[in-house]
Design an enzyme around this catalytic site. Structure first.
Site, PDB file in Angstrom:
ATOM      1  N   HIS A 173       0.881  -1.025   0.033  1.00 37.59           N
ATOM      2  CA  HIS A 173       0.042   0.174  -0.165  1.00 37.59           C
ATOM      3  C   HIS A 173       0.809   1.207  -0.175  1.00 37.59           C
ATOM      4  O   HIS A 173       0.698   2.252  -0.856  1.00 37.59           O
ATOM      5  CB  HIS A 173      -0.923  -0.014   1.221  1.00 37.59           C
ATOM      6  CG  HIS A 173      -1.733   1.172   1.439  1.00 37.59           C
ATOM      7  ND1 HIS A 173      -3.007   1.261   1.162  1.00 37.59           N
ATOM      8  CD2 HIS A 173      -1.326   2.415   1.992  1.00 37.59           C
ATOM      9  CE1 HIS A 173      -3.297   2.629   1.379  1.00 37.59           C
ATOM     10  NE2 HIS A 173      -2.846   3.168   1.939  1.00 37.59           N
ATOM     11  N   GLU A 174       1.861   1.196   0.776  1.00 41.39           N
ATOM     12  CA  GLU A 174       2.702   2.448   0.917  1.00 41.39           C
ATOM     13  C   GLU A 174       3.603   2.574  -0.470  1.00 41.39           C
ATOM     14  O   GLU A 174       3.933   3.784  -0.801  1.00 41.39           O
ATOM     15  CB  GLU A 174       3.613   2.288   2.123  1.00 41.39           C
ATOM     16  CG  GLU A 174       2.926   2.235   3.760  1.00 41.39           C
ATOM     17  CD  GLU A 174       1.912   3.567   3.862  1.00 41.39           C
ATOM     18  OE1 GLU A 174       2.032   4.354   3.266  1.00 41.39           O
ATOM     19  OE2 GLU A 174       0.977   2.903   4.335  1.00 41.39           O
ATOM     20  N   HIS A 183       1.514   4.184  -2.963  1.00 38.23           N
ATOM     21  CA  HIS A 183       1.290   5.532  -2.768  1.00 38.23           C
ATOM     22  C   HIS A 183       2.544   6.453  -3.390  1.00 38.23           C
ATOM     23  O   HIS A 183       2.475   7.345  -4.056  1.00 38.23           O
ATOM     24  CB  HIS A 183       1.427   5.974  -1.254  1.00 38.23           C
ATOM     25  CG  HIS A 183       0.139   6.007  -0.589  1.00 38.23           C
ATOM     26  ND1 HIS A 183      -0.818   6.650  -1.078  1.00 38.23           N
ATOM     27  CD2 HIS A 183      -0.171   5.552   0.538  1.00 38.23           C
ATOM     28  CE1 HIS A 183      -1.910   6.627  -0.394  1.00 38.23           C
ATOM     29  NE2 HIS A 183      -1.686   5.909   0.877  1.00 38.23           N
ATOM     30  N   GLU A 187      -6.309   6.956  -1.244  1.00 34.47           N
ATOM     31  CA  GLU A 187      -6.113   5.831  -0.215  1.00 34.47           C
ATOM     32  C   GLU A 187      -6.847   4.591  -1.002  1.00 34.47           C
ATOM     33  O   GLU A 187      -6.439   3.736  -1.044  1.00 34.47           O
ATOM     34  CB  GLU A 187      -6.993   5.935   1.148  1.00 34.47           C
ATOM     35  CG  GLU A 187      -6.130   7.086   2.025  1.00 34.47           C
ATOM     36  CD  GLU A 187      -5.023   6.632   2.223  1.00 34.47           C
ATOM     37  OE1 GLU A 187      -4.660   5.333   2.467  1.00 34.47           O
ATOM     38  OE2 GLU A 187      -3.723   7.479   2.218  1.00 34.47           O
TER      39      GLU A 187
END
Length: 292
Positions: free
Chosen positions: A145-146, A149, A222
């Protein structure tokens, strides 16, 4: 997650300092003997608005390390650190970005964040609580997930959005102040105290309204990062990670952690407009709805 709250606070502080400095130096080209020069005002607002946003972005990684006490892993000292470095390395390669710096910050909370001005020079940091609490597949999903980003350019995107809203907040607040000064207080020469008082109040109110726009974009990013994490680590692992976060955080995180974490607290009513994250149940539902 992007450090939205800290980023916004830093951005606002920089804009105010730049604006105050230019006022002290007498460098406010939009003020004329006859009132406002709208063209000059728009240029001034854009320079100040984007300046504050881009400076905040440029120092974001440094600020994250200092404020969160991140220990950057240069050489892994144990198997967990080795696994963490290798996982980030693999996902960075899969996402087509340069290897980020990898760090750990000392917190019992299960959290992680990514930041940086450049896709190829970013930072991914995870909490000690995450490493001690989550299973490897769950932690890998959070890391994915990071990394997503970073690959999506979320910090740059939000910096540009913030620059745009900064510009219009500064522009409109000065137009409102000028109008009140001229129409209500009948000041016909230069600008009196009413202009500056009204301008400051308008800037605060418009800034709060503008933050709603920025937070909406943050919530959309997100969802996208969740999809990216699912692509890198697997849909099941990403859902499991979010479900674990939901079970660990039945109440909103403290403000400091909410500004940094993968998980954001839920909210209802007007508070929802200022959330950096969608509720976890909505994120889980969005992932479940993805085919495949």
């Amino acid at each position: 997650m992007k450090r939205i709250v800290l980023f916004l606070a830093t951005n606002l502080a920089i804009v105010l300092v730049l604006s105050f400095t230019m006022r002290i130096l007498g460098v406010e080209p939009y003020l004329t003997a006859n009132g406002l020069n709208l063209g000059s005002l728009l240029i001034f607002a854009a320079v100040m608005g984007f300046g504050g946003s881009l400076i905040s972005l440029a120092i974001s990684k440094w600020m994250a390390k200092k404020s969160m006490g991140v220990r950057v892993i240069e050489t892994p000292s144990n198997s967990t650190e080795f696994w963490l470095l290798e996982t980030v390395k693999k996902y960075a390669a899969d996402a087509g970005i340069g290897m980020p710096e990898v760090g750990i910050f000392d917190s019992p909370e299960v959290n992680a964040f990514a930041t940086g001005m450049n896709k190829n020079s970013a930072l991914v940091a995870v909490s000690a609580g995450l490493l001690n609490t989550m299973t490897r597949p769950e932690a890998e999903a959070v890391i994915g997930h990071e990394v997503a980003h970073i690959a999506n350019g979320d910090m740059v995107t939000l910096a540009l959005i913030q620059g745009v809203v900064n510009t219009f907040v500064m522009f409109l607040s000065r137009v409102i102040g000028h109008t009140v000064d001229r129409v209500v207080f009948k000041n016909e020469e230069g600008h009196g105290p009413a202009f500056f008082v009204t301008m400051i109040v308008a800037e605060l109110v418009l800034g709060i309204l503008a933050s709603i726009i920025v937070m909406w974009f943050s919530r959309q990013r997100e969802f996208r990062a969740d999809r990216g994490g699912a692509s890198l680590a697997g849909k099941g692992a990403m859902i499991a990670a979010l479900e674990r976060l939901a079970s660990l955080h039945p109440h909103p995180l403290p403000d400091k952690m909410a500004a940094f974490g993968i998980a954001g607290g839920g909210a209802a009513g007007l508070k929802r407009l200022f959330m950096t994250h969608p509720p976890l149940e909505e994120r889980i539902a969005a992932l479940r709805a993805i085919q495949g």
